[in-house]
Design a protein around this motif. Structure first.
Motif: not given
Lengths: 420, 283
Positions: A253-254, B75-76, B234-237, B240-242
């Motif tokens: 990400x960073x 997220x929770x 990590x799955x959520x991130x 999020x990134x994609x």
């Protein structure tokens, strides 16, 4: 003389058992105890890890779809010599089984499988099965060729013949950009349809590049840390270990935040007047992004083995060389550098092994041009659902990684692997 | 390696040039972390330093993205899942891995090299191949998209780290201690818990931490094996990134950086304790 050896008294333990026997029993018990401690984990790893991977790799040679769904056609085609097109009898069996498969709704699976080998066959199959249902009687050869000219081509039937064998090498051929020609000889794919060999080569080159970059960046700082006083080098070590322990996704990400066109690095360059606001550099979602992010992620794996080797090199070696008249450069290259070669070997192999199987970072920051072989395996697993090809590509990748790992184990020994 | 007083101009330039280059490499290593922390306090939904942030005006900073984590159901859920799966996988991996390491360190272990190779394999096999293989197998036995499936998968991926760290701790383990304990009348379980465990504990804990971070940071197996209910951090991130990077990701990232600092500090303490207990003086 023989009598003397016969008469030598057998050494016995207190309870009258010969010492040799007793020793053998004790050794065996110890072995069993040691093995018993390992058994639970060994069983767990074999069942939950090794077996699943093995069975996935078997998919790369598995070809049982056609023989199970069109059994009599498959049997007939196995007999066929592959010259011209099959005879009327085979056509009749094929037509009958096609109609049956359409009723059983399995024709789609056959069509998909054939389509992986010969594109354009999916529609031919579904169309032919639909129209065949309306044809009352033969001759089937003419009827089929009337429905679609492709049934009159030798290539169509040789493809089906290849798919009639219960085991196949087609996935491996495809993974190496080869294919069966119409007369069943192995030829390479057309230049513009070669995907996998160039991708394997690209993965190798990129991994090699990343390894060299890691070495160029990692060697100086490992050298610096090994020669500085412990108090300072421990502080610097934190700068190496902190990224090592930080989540991979956080680091990826960073790098996106830093490298994207509206990102920090471009902003700094614009503010400094190095580039104009219109000509911001595209540094991510391409190969540059993949290489930068992966070098950052893998750099600690190079620094840690280098550092642990350099720590053991006594500074008096270089001092002795200098006092005997060597220039700093000579002292370094003739005395210090050769001593660090084990560290270079360990670090480079580790970085190389890790980078050829890398998936996450290229998938997130690689864009279209920065993809590696792992990403294509994922594509065939999740999107195209060509699991046989995914298995073949995976087997080739795994073979390469295992060969390198065996080399690593010979040179370094997995027991000596440094973890943080 | 200080610069000697008799160094010439060239040597001096080389010395400072070298240090400057090393400084740049350290900056490269640490920059992503240095950048992401301040940006997570950005009051605007941008990924770059606003003029307000650069002039340190208090209005330009806010905790809104941190509040966002606690308001967002997903997220929770992800945090809960990560902890449940991570802790369970760590317990399995640590228990099995420690036992195996004890066996592997015994002098009479048969087929040691082959078994070690098999046990280490989850660390060597590229993750995409492991994930793909486990996907088919776990789907066939009905464990895909369940917690047990993910826990077993992560446990398998974490065991090599436990085996390696505990085996390393056991190098130089004095086996006469166990014999002494037995000759003084201790039963094997007493010997294990009173003599062996305290000595290898630092290795077990650091192996466990490695196993935990492996699970906590793992995304590929989760991508293949998890259903919507088993989303982890990590799955959520990843999604999020994609899809679209919201600064919430930066806030989560900052929290994760704090977690890794805590883990790193724990490991360092354990290492020092291990060296003290075995009488190795810090070099």
């Amino acid at each position: 003389m023989a009598d003397v050896t016969m008469e030598r008294p057998v050494i016995q333990t207190a309870d009258g058992v010969p010492l040799k026997t007793k020793l053998r029993v004790t050794t065996r018990n110890n072995r069993l105890k040691a093995f018993g401690l390992v058994i639970p984990l060994l069983a767990f790893v074999l069942i939950a890890f090794i077996f699943p991977i093995g069975s996935m790799l078997l998919r790369s040679v598995d070809n049982s779809l056609l023989p199970s769904l069109l059994p009599r056609t498959a049997a007939a085609l196995q007999e066929w010599d592959g010259q011209g097109i099959p005879d009327e009898a085979t056509f009749a069996i094929f037509a009958e089984e096609m109609v049956a498969a359409r009723k059983a709704r399995t024709i789609g699976r056959v069509a998909t499988r054939v389509n992986f080998e010969r594109s354009g066959m999916r529609s031919t199959f579904t169309k032919s099965a639909r129209r065949l249902a309306k044809v009352e009687a033969g001759p089937w050869k003419e009827a089929l060729i009337k429905i679609d000219k492709k049934w009159g081509e030798q290539g169509t039937w040789t493809t089906l013949k290849v798919l009639s064998e219960p085991l196949t090498l087609t996935h491996y051929l495809a993974a190496l950009d080869l294919k069966y020609d119409d007369d069943l000889s192995i030829v390479s794919e057309a230049e513009d349809r070669q995907i996998y060999v160039p991708l394997f080569l690209r993965t190798l080159w990129v991994s090699l590049g990343i390894t060299v970059l890691c070495l160029l960046l990692g060697y100086p700082i490992a050298f610096l840390m090994a020669t500085l006083p412990v108090r300072i080098s421990n502080l610097l070590m934190i700068l190496v270990l902190l990224p090592f322990w930080t989540s991979l996704l956080v680091r990826t990400t960073s790098w996106i935040v830093m490298l994207q066109t509206e990102g920090v690095l471009n902003d700094i360059m614009v503010a400094l007047g190095l580039i104009s606001d219109e000509s911001r550099v595209q540094m991510i979602y391409n190969m540059t992004g993949t290489v930068v992010a992966m070098t950052h992620i893998l750099l600690p794996f190079m620094v840690l083995p280098l550092y642990s080797v350099m720590k053991t090199i006594s500074p008096s070696y270089v001092r002795a060389a200098r006092s005997l008249g060597a220039t700093p450069a000579t002292a370094f290259f003739r005395v210090y550098f050769p001593n660090t070669i084990p560290g270079i070997g360990a670090g480079s192999l580790l970085v190389f092994i890790l980078s050829i199987g890398y998936y996450i970072t290229p998938a997130l920051v690689g864009g279209r041009t920065g993809q590696l072989i792992s990403n294509l395996i994922a594509f065939h697993m999740q999107k195209s659902l060509n699991w046989g090809l995914a298995g073949a590509l995976g087997a080739l990748l795994l073979g390469g990684v295992l060969a390198l790992y065996i080399l690593y184990n010979r040179i370094v020994g997995v027991d000596n692997m440094k973890l943080g | 390696m200080a610069l000697p007083p008799y160094a010439g101009a060239g040597e001096r330039a080389w010395y400072y040039g070298f240090r400057f280059f090393c400084g740049l490499v350290f900056l490269f290593l640490i920059a992503p972390i240095l950048i992401i922390v301040p940006l997570s306090f950005n009051a605007e939904p941008y990924f770059t330093f606003t003029p307000g942030m650069l002039s340190l005006s208090p209005d330009a900073f806010s905790l809104r993205w941190y509040e966002d984590i606690f308001r967002n159901e997903q997220w929770i859920q992800a945090v809960q899942n990560s902890v449940i799966i991570g802790v369970s996988a760590t317990i399995i991996a640590t228990a099995l891995g420690t036992l195996a390491a004890l066996g592997l360190s015994r002098p009479f272990m048969p087929f040691r090299t082959v078994i070690m190779g098999l046990l280490i394999s989850p660390m060597i096999v590229p993750i995409i191949i492991s994930a793909a293989g486990m996907y088919f197998f776990y789907s066939n036995v009905g464990l895909a998209q369940t917690y047990p499936g993910l826990i077993l998968a992560h446990a398998a991926l974490g065991t090599p780290f436990v085996v390696i760290t505990v085996t390393a701790t056991l190098v130089g383990f004095d086996h006469s201690l166990t014999r002494a304990s037995a000759s003084l009348g201790a039963s094997p379980p007493t010997t294990f818990f009173k003599v062996i465990v305290p000595l290898i504990l630092p290795g077990v804990i650091s192996g466990g931490l490695f196993a935990f971070i492996t699970s906590f940071d793992e995304v590929v197996a989760v991508l293949f094996l998890s259903g919507p209910a088993q989303t982890t951090i990590p799955r959520q991130m990843w999604s999020g990134i994609r899809e679209q990077i919201s600064p919430t990701i930066l806030a989560v990232a900052t929290v994760l950086i704090c977690v890794s600092i805590a883990l790193l500090a724990t490991l360092e303490l354990l290492r020092r304790r291990n060296e003290r207990m075995r009488g190795i003086r810090a070099a």
